[in-house]
Scaffold this motif. Structure first.
Motif: not given
Length: 97
Positions: A1, A3-4, A7, A48-52, A54, A70, A72
């Motif tokens: 949890m 990244p949020p 961010y 990890i960015n691809r997972m989110w 980002l 972070y 899009e």
């Protein structure tokens, strides 16, 4: 949890003179890069960015690396293109001086 959380505590400013990045939850890091120092700009999409969903914009200078994180993927491409145009504009103006 993670990244949020990161961010929500992440800000960047890109203008014709500098890249200014402020991030951190407990320890606040403020990165300032003059546009004249930018040597390379790239967009990265780690696992990890691809997972989110980002992407990051990585800015390389002679003194190191700065990241705008972070974003899009479409926003990261736009930021990288805008930064490239600003750098080219500065270089052209320097050539005329």
């Amino acid at each position: 949890m993670a990244p949020p959380v990161f961010y929500r505590h992440y800000r960047y400013l890109l203008d014709g003179e500098k890249i200014d990045v402020v991030c951190g939850v407990i320890f606040i890091r403020h990165t300032f890069v003059p546009i004249e120092r930018v040597m390379q700009v790239e967009v990265t999409h780690g696992p990890i960015n691809r997972m989110w969903g980002l992407a990051d914009v990585v800015v390389t200078t002679a003194g190191g690396v700065a990241q705008i994180q972070y974003l899009e993927p479409d926003e990261a491409e736009r930021v990288a293109n805008d930064l490239g145009q600003i750098v080219n504009k500065v270089l052209r103006a320097r050539g005329r001086a």
